[in-house]
Design an enzyme around this catalytic site. Structure first.
Site, PDB file in Angstrom:
ATOM      1  N   LYS A  46     -46.533 -91.031  54.776  1.00  0.00           N
ATOM      2  CA  LYS A  46     -45.096 -91.841  55.345  1.00  0.00           C
ATOM      3  C   LYS A  46     -43.955 -91.710  54.282  1.00  0.00           C
ATOM      4  O   LYS A  46     -42.901 -92.055  54.830  1.00  0.00           O
ATOM      5  CB  LYS A  46     -45.891 -93.300  55.320  1.00  0.00           C
ATOM      6  N   ASP A  47     -44.124 -91.190  53.226  1.00  0.00           N
ATOM      7  CA  ASP A  47     -42.847 -91.037  52.504  1.00  0.00           C
ATOM      8  C   ASP A  47     -41.932 -89.812  53.162  1.00  0.00           C
ATOM      9  O   ASP A  47     -40.660 -90.109  53.101  1.00  0.00           O
ATOM     10  CB  ASP A  47     -43.330 -90.208  51.189  1.00  0.00           C
TER      11      ASP A  47
END
Length: 338
Positions: A46-47
């Site tokens: 999700k970064d």
């Protein structure tokens, strides 16, 4: 001699290794490869979405120095937004379902986010965590990241995850497998890979209780088929990130099979992963067993198991929920094919 160039933490999202999963590759006769997304600065895939959402908003002028970012998230996107947000001068407010692991809530607070746990409610309910985030953004003038329907999410994977897998496999990838949370990873990565080679097979690995298996298989959202303990994946609607993509195959993956994969990868490969990674890898193995040998199949190792120790790696919790960490991957697949 020129001076070396150094960069802050937000510049080190992506470029993660593609790891061969030896035991499962030997089991299937295929190359089963996992993208090590737990090596991102915030510890998850999700970064990439967080970086894409923030930088896109900056380019559009809707996120300015000193602004506050608010998001409804199961945890990992919130972590990414907080880490990258701090590096770029923003504060974060995270609306999170109270059903998520306590480790995630503590981690977010330690990072400096304002964390607001709320009761878990379906998207159709006005008090769903995403709707709460949207309303608070409107009321207070904050930037709502809107990871589910902001296509800067999938664009981040189109620009990074897809090209990385293509380059790391020297263009030999035959199939890409991913579960759906927002849809950004599956959509953006597959759009790029299909552009490079339309013959690349795109596979959705879906937990029970989610609707994506039904959507990609039958064209409906009938999801009355059970439940899953997986966090951060399991979608009941077609988000904007999922619109107009081609998915060639979808598999249902039960929690026990995913858990067996997680524990085998821990014991025999030295990989400490969460249940969503187990669902992804199980989907890759299912595809390999159905269509191999000789294929190169890439999937996503979403995050580490550190945020799930009170559940997945807690013997009492597993026993209470009917999950057996000692059941082998082979036995789990045999049970489900019987």
């Amino acid at each position: 001699m020129s001076r070396p160039q150094y960069h802050a933490v937000d510049s080190h999202v992506g470029k993660t290794p593609l790891i061969r999963l030896n035991k499962l590759s030997e089991l299937t006769g295929c190359e089963i490869l996992g993208k090590a997304e737990f090596m991102n600065p915030g510890g998850s895939v999700k970064d990439r979405a967080a970086y894409g959402l923030i930088t896109d908003a900056e380019k559009r002028g809707v996120l300015k120095p000193g602004s506050t970012i608010i998001e409804g998230t199961a945890g990992n996107t919130g972590i990414g937004l907080t880490v990258i947000g701090h590096a770029r001068g923003y504060q974060t407010v995270i609306i999170i379902p109270e059903t998520q692991s306590p480790e995630k809530l503590q981690y977010l607070r330690t990072l400096g986010a304002e964390v607001i746990p709320v009761p878990a409610k379906p998207y159709s309910d006005p008090d769903n965590y995403n709707h709460i985030a949207r309303r608070m953004a409107e009321e207070r003038g904050w930037f709502w990241a809107n990871q589910f329907d902001n296509t800067a999410n999938r664009q981040a994977h189109y620009e990074t995850t897809g090209p990385e897998i293509w380059e790391q496999t020297a263009g030999t990838v035959d199939a890409f497998v991913a579960a759906v949370g927002t849809g950004g990873t599956l959509a953006g990565t597959s759009l790029f890979l299909k552009e490079k080679n339309p013959e690349v097979t795109v596979v959705c690995a879906d937990p029970y209780g989610a609707a994506m298996w039904s959507w990609f298989t039958h064209g409906n959202l009938d999801n009355d088929d059970g439940d899953s303990f997986a966090e951060g994946i399991g979608q009941g609607r077609v988000t904007r990130n999922l619109e107009d993509i081609t998915v060639d195959k979808a598999y249902r993956v039960d929690d026990q099979t995913a858990l067996s994969v997680v524990y085998q990868l821990l014991r025999e490969e030295g990989l400490f992963l969460g249940l969503s990674s187990g669902i992804n890898v199980a989907g890759a193995v299912k595809y390999a067993l159905d269509h191999g040998p000789g294929l190169t199949i890439a999937t996503i190792l979403c995050d580490s198991g550190a945020k799930y120790q009170s559940k997945l790696f807690n013997g009492e919790w597993l026993l209470e929920n009917g999950l057996d960490p000692g059941l082998s991957v082979e036995a789990a697949f045999e049970r489900n094919s019987a």
